[in-house]
Design a protein around this motif. Sequence first.
Motif, PDB file in Angstrom:
ATOM      1  N   ASP A  90       4.973 -33.134  -7.079  1.00 35.49           N
ATOM      2  CA  ASP A  90       5.405 -32.056  -7.957  1.00 35.49           C
ATOM      3  C   ASP A  90       4.612 -30.809  -7.579  1.00 35.49           C
ATOM      4  O   ASP A  90       3.455 -30.902  -7.199  1.00 35.49           O
ATOM      5  CB  ASP A  90       5.093 -32.391  -9.424  1.00 35.49           C
ATOM      6  N   LEU A  91       5.263 -29.672  -7.734  1.00 33.34           N
ATOM      7  CA  LEU A  91       4.585 -28.409  -7.440  1.00 33.34           C
ATOM      8  C   LEU A  91       3.653 -28.069  -8.598  1.00 33.34           C
ATOM      9  O   LEU A  91       4.095 -27.918  -9.726  1.00 33.34           O
ATOM     10  CB  LEU A  91       5.631 -27.297  -7.262  1.00 33.34           C
ATOM     11  N   ASP A 142      -0.923 -37.448  -1.992  1.00 34.29           N
ATOM     12  CA  ASP A 142      -1.586 -37.242  -3.274  1.00 34.29           C
ATOM     13  C   ASP A 142      -1.828 -35.759  -3.492  1.00 34.29           C
ATOM     14  O   ASP A 142      -1.690 -35.239  -4.598  1.00 34.29           O
ATOM     15  CB  ASP A 142      -2.926 -37.987  -3.304  1.00 34.29           C
ATOM     16  N   VAL A 143      -2.227 -35.089  -2.417  1.00 38.33           N
ATOM     17  CA  VAL A 143      -2.376 -33.643  -2.477  1.00 38.33           C
ATOM     18  C   VAL A 143      -1.678 -33.071  -1.249  1.00 38.33           C
ATOM     19  O   VAL A 143      -2.002 -33.446  -0.128  1.00 38.33           O
ATOM     20  CB  VAL A 143      -3.863 -33.223  -2.451  1.00 38.33           C
ATOM     21  N   GLY A 144      -0.708 -32.204  -1.467  1.00 39.83           N
ATOM     22  CA  GLY A 144       0.011 -31.599  -0.358  1.00 39.83           C
ATOM     23  C   GLY A 144      -0.076 -30.091  -0.465  1.00 39.83           C
ATOM     24  O   GLY A 144      -0.037 -29.530  -1.560  1.00 39.83           O
ATOM     25  N   TRP A 174      -0.727 -20.219  -0.518  1.00 38.53           N
ATOM     26  CA  TRP A 174      -0.520 -21.666  -0.349  1.00 38.53           C
ATOM     27  C   TRP A 174       0.134 -22.239  -1.597  1.00 38.53           C
ATOM     28  O   TRP A 174      -0.254 -21.895  -2.706  1.00 38.53           O
ATOM     29  CB  TRP A 174      -1.870 -22.376  -0.152  1.00 38.53           C
ATOM     30  N   ASN A 175       1.100 -23.123  -1.398  1.00 40.92           N
ATOM     31  CA  ASN A 175       1.655 -23.869  -2.522  1.00 40.92           C
ATOM     32  C   ASN A 175       0.932 -25.211  -2.613  1.00 40.92           C
ATOM     33  O   ASN A 175       0.715 -25.867  -1.604  1.00 40.92           O
ATOM     34  CB  ASN A 175       3.149 -24.124  -2.334  1.00 40.92           C
ATOM     35  N   LEU A 176       0.584 -25.593  -3.829  1.00 41.65           N
ATOM     36  CA  LEU A 176      -0.160 -26.841  -4.019  1.00 41.65           C
ATOM     37  C   LEU A 176       0.737 -27.870  -4.700  1.00 41.65           C
ATOM     38  O   LEU A 176       1.253 -27.642  -5.799  1.00 41.65           O
ATOM     39  CB  LEU A 176      -1.401 -26.564  -4.883  1.00 41.65           C
ATOM     40  N   PHE A 222      14.676 -26.796  -9.381  1.00 41.75           N
ATOM     41  CA  PHE A 222      15.047 -26.508  -8.011  1.00 41.75           C
ATOM     42  C   PHE A 222      14.028 -25.557  -7.392  1.00 41.75           C
ATOM     43  O   PHE A 222      13.710 -25.644  -6.213  1.00 41.75           O
ATOM     44  CB  PHE A 222      16.427 -25.861  -8.016  1.00 41.75           C
ATOM     45  N   PHE A 223      13.506 -24.671  -8.219  1.00 38.38           N
ATOM     46  CA  PHE A 223      12.520 -23.699  -7.714  1.00 38.38           C
ATOM     47  C   PHE A 223      11.137 -24.298  -7.589  1.00 38.38           C
ATOM     48  O   PHE A 223      10.272 -23.731  -6.954  1.00 38.38           O
ATOM     49  CB  PHE A 223      12.457 -22.467  -8.619  1.00 38.38           C
ATOM     50  N   SER A 224      10.897 -25.411  -8.268  1.00 41.42           N
ATOM     51  CA  SER A 224       9.567 -25.991  -8.110  1.00 41.42           C
ATOM     52  C   SER A 224       9.642 -27.172  -7.160  1.00 41.42           C
ATOM     53  O   SER A 224       8.889 -28.120  -7.270  1.00 41.42           O
ATOM     54  CB  SER A 224       8.974 -26.370  -9.465  1.00 41.42           C
TER      55      SER A 224
END
Lengths: 113, 845
Positions: free
Chosen positions: B720-721, B694-696, B704-706, B53-55
């Motif tokens: 997926d994070l 593909d990359v967010g 920044w979260n990748l 849930f956190f990722s």
Amino acid sequence: MTDVTSNTSWTAVCQTSDILPFSGVCALVNDTQIAIFRTKDDQLWAINNFDPFSDANVLSRGIVGDLEGKLVVASPIFKQHFDLETGQCLEDDSVQLQTFSVRNNDGQVELAL
Amino acid sequence: MNKKQRVVVIGNGMVGHKFLEVMAEGNTNNEFELITFCEESRVAYDRVHLSEFFSGKSAEDLSLVPEGFYETHNITAYIGDKAESIDRANKQVTSASGKVVSYDKLILAMGSFPFVPPVPGHERDNCLVYRTIDDLEAITAAAKNATVGAVVGGGLLGLEAAKALKDLGLKTHVVEFSPRLMAVQVDESGGALLKRKIEALGVSVHTGKNTQSITDGDQHKHVMSFADGEKLETDIILFSAGIRPRDELARECELELGERGGIKINNACQTSDEDIYAIGEVALWDNKIFGLVSPGYQMASVAAEQVLATQDAKEFTGADMSTKLKLMGVDVASIGDAHAKTPGAKAYSLIDESNDIYKKIVVSEDGKQLLGSVLIGNADEYGNLLQFMLNSMELPEHPEDLILPQREGSASVGLGVDALPQSAVICSCNNVTKGDLCAAIEGGAVEISELKACTKAATSCGGCAALTKQVLDNELEKQGIEVKKDICEHIPYSRQEIYHLVRVGKIKTFAEFLSTHGKGFGCDICKPTVASVLASCWNGYILEDELATLQDTNDYFMANMQKNGTYSVVPRVPGGEITPDKLIAIGSVAKEFDLYTKITGGQRIDLFGAQSHQLPEIWKKLIDAGFETGHAYGKSVRTVKSCVGSTWCRYGVDDSVGLSIEIENRYKGLRSPHKLKFAVSGCTRECAEAQSKDVGIIATENGWNLYVCGNGGMKPRHTDLLASDLDKETLIKYIDRFLMFYVRTSDRLQRTSVWMDNLEGGLEYLKQVVCEDSLGLAKELESEMQSVIGTYQCEWKTTIEDPEKMKRFSHFVNTDVSDNNVVYVKEREQIRPARKEERIEIAPA
Ligand code: SRM
Ligand SMILES: Cc1cc2nc3c(=O)[nH]c(=O)nc-3n(C[C@H](O)[C@H](O)[C@H](O)COP(=O)(O)OP(=O)(O)OC[C@H]3O[C@@H](n4cnc5c(N)ncnc54)[C@H](O)[C@@H]3O)c2cc1C
Ligand code: SF4
Ligand code: FES
């Protein structure tokens, strides 16, 4: 190239060097669009440029190679393969394209209709 | 049977739901009516993967109930309605909302609650637990105004909770009463190593600490005071000090309980009332509570079979409590008698301080049977060892070889999966045996994803994934099915192997590749594949003679061929930002050549209907107006979508447009196994839909979260994070590595999503490779990317500067007329290809 009977008339369309090995160009002769391909040792092949699966004049822009021992071009639209020698479609027995006589006359590509 | 039997289930958690699933499957004649009371506000979800849930996983992602499942099977679920009392005499259940439901059979699946030690102050604000999605939401809310968090309890769940606090950006402490972490599963040396590893990840571990009170802190919300006089200040406290069965309903209606709680059950999972069953964490069997999902699932199947009166219904006869987990990236596994308590047991242990690995096996007195094991830092042997124990297989002469590192040249001592009996349970969560797997493989499930889908193996805790894959490979090999990866008849290699051969052999042309590694002349499969690999490696100009004839028509004409043989033109609009002048320029080109224009789904503009001979002229004008090619035709980087971000948006926390443009300019021109799409959102509202790319990238308060490996298309997949709160430099580094690792290892035409689903080790493995550099490849991948970036050229610009190259765009080699088969009609003021019946003159028959 073997010589041909005197009443065949040959039309020059371009230089052999205008076609990269293993690629094609399209020529317009008597209102017919003809796809001409060059393979190894400057061998030339000619079939109709019209792709019956997409109804578009595109076969000269397909990738040229071999499959199961036959020289083929792949339609750039839906990827069917056509035998360069016979015009036969490899994926569909009922489809065969018209082929044409083509020769390399001293660096000139010539077609006979 | 005339009257339907009514089966009521109290508790719609993991085990309660499993029971309903098995019942639904067996209820083919519709003899049973199924009703469940669900206290939580949502139907059953995957608690085992709660931390995800956190990722970025949503409550829906975690749901165990496929849409329409309860409706299809006529199951009534009273959601958000707690069962409050059981009247055994009248066989009725009464709920909080006042419903009174009678039952023929009653199933108790109330699970357990987290034990909160009665320390004075434990009920203060921001003293929370970790069990439900609601708990997680409360933790997230509390973390917003917090900088420090402490977890009370250093067991398995406590460490998982600590990871969550750390991911939320808090300085994290773990406070454990006993002298070591995970006291239940690991021994002293193992616990010490685990502590070192976890501290190395930035979590402070305090063992042997007895919390005596929680009061107001000076710097932070609370101060915890310990028996030894020490103190710890923190803003949040999470209690994770064990679980207690939720047996209160059973107590009130006087079912037999254990001394320390838990509803007593027999081998049929029946309680002291034969019409009432108890399953999952609320049940006590042989004086034991099973705090894992797999025994709970077994109980659910047993109870369901009993209720269905299945012939030869199974019995519950205890369960193996072995576990393998990854705690904060550290592999931890414990099997059987980890503490060597069996009389006469002997232990072998290996402590590898240079790699921080601890391994121990416990064997029987005669050295023939494996009794238990502890693995920390690397748990690769888990599957093997577990099978040795569960199947009582005889150990090799030197059992210690099972955990000793292999020296080069020596053969592995692990048991081949071939040696396992068909009855061996490979996936204990879902009770899948080797026989089940083999049957499915026989039935055609020859891809790991298919095998998982049809047997459910490896779909819960994932601990059995490696073993499942081994069984698959082994079976395929035995059936003589060569797992064929040859891309075509000319080249007997997979794309990954081709990539390797090209890199290592420094191969620059297709001819060279074919002469050394293939045969024939090539075809429309291998030519574009090799061309793409050559481009990824050396990034040469794609219309260079040698390379040109390898390209699909789209790459050859640097435009996308449409149904009538004409092309579309897509100039690059980095980040979707465009000036009015550029809009006007596109407009006037479209007008001049009478092209159909449309805004694409990728935030740019597509011009359709150009004939090949017009392409160079069109591009000359676009380039003069400052545009570059958009590579819409290539298996390459397409667009980086953006939202407007902090520059204008009242919620934006960072400049998403700026970052989009920077990223698009960085990676444009990279050719890859399939197309690549990116997006950057300026805050979690996610208007750029980054989690489907593909990359967010999503801006957070701390960086920044990748996110990686999402896509839309035929089979949508959310990302997926990969890593959170990155500064820009690290972000770019990670993307470089991620992309190059994908380019290096993917199959042909495999989007990152499918690549990820097939990647052994999955997300965790990818994190290790990209973020922790576990393969030592980071520098190499970064420099490979740098060389692609350094050799970027706008292919259209290069082309229009070369008259020779321009020649090949004319439709006919011998005349300038255009293709008379291209016919347009007008619709909504623009052109479109004429349909067959609308064409006046059709090309040759
Ligand atoms: C033009 C455009 C539709 C539009 O008018 O909006 C489009 C058009 C095509 N798409 Fe697309 N896609 C377009 C956005 C999308 C999007 C939306 C996005 O990017 O946000 C998606 C879903 C997102 C994704 O890719 O994950 C999308 C998923 C696909 C797929 C499915 C990919 C998959 O992994 O399943 C294909 C098929 C393929 O690539 O094999 C495809 C293939 C195609 C092809 C190349 C089909 C073909 O071979 O003729 C179309 C020709 C493009 C052309 O210019 O002639 N297009 N396509 C969009 C161009 C975006 C751009 O600016 O470059
Ligand atoms: C963070 C976390 C990580 C975990 N990781 C793992 C792991 O890796 N491997 C593993 O095997 N196990 C793991 N577990 C344990 C696993 O989740 C449990 O063993 C499993 O969920 C037990 O299922 P259950 O149905 O018995 O209980 P639960 O899933 O807790 O379900 C019980 C449900 O009943 C409801 N309920 C209770 N009383 C009533 C009532 N009177 N009326 C109506 N509803 C009621 C509760 O609200 C709850 O929704 C983990 C647990 C947590 C919290
Ligand atoms: S959705 Fe299908 S038809 Fe529409 S643009 Fe994409 S590929 Fe073409
Ligand atoms: S053992 Fe848990 S998923 Fe297979």
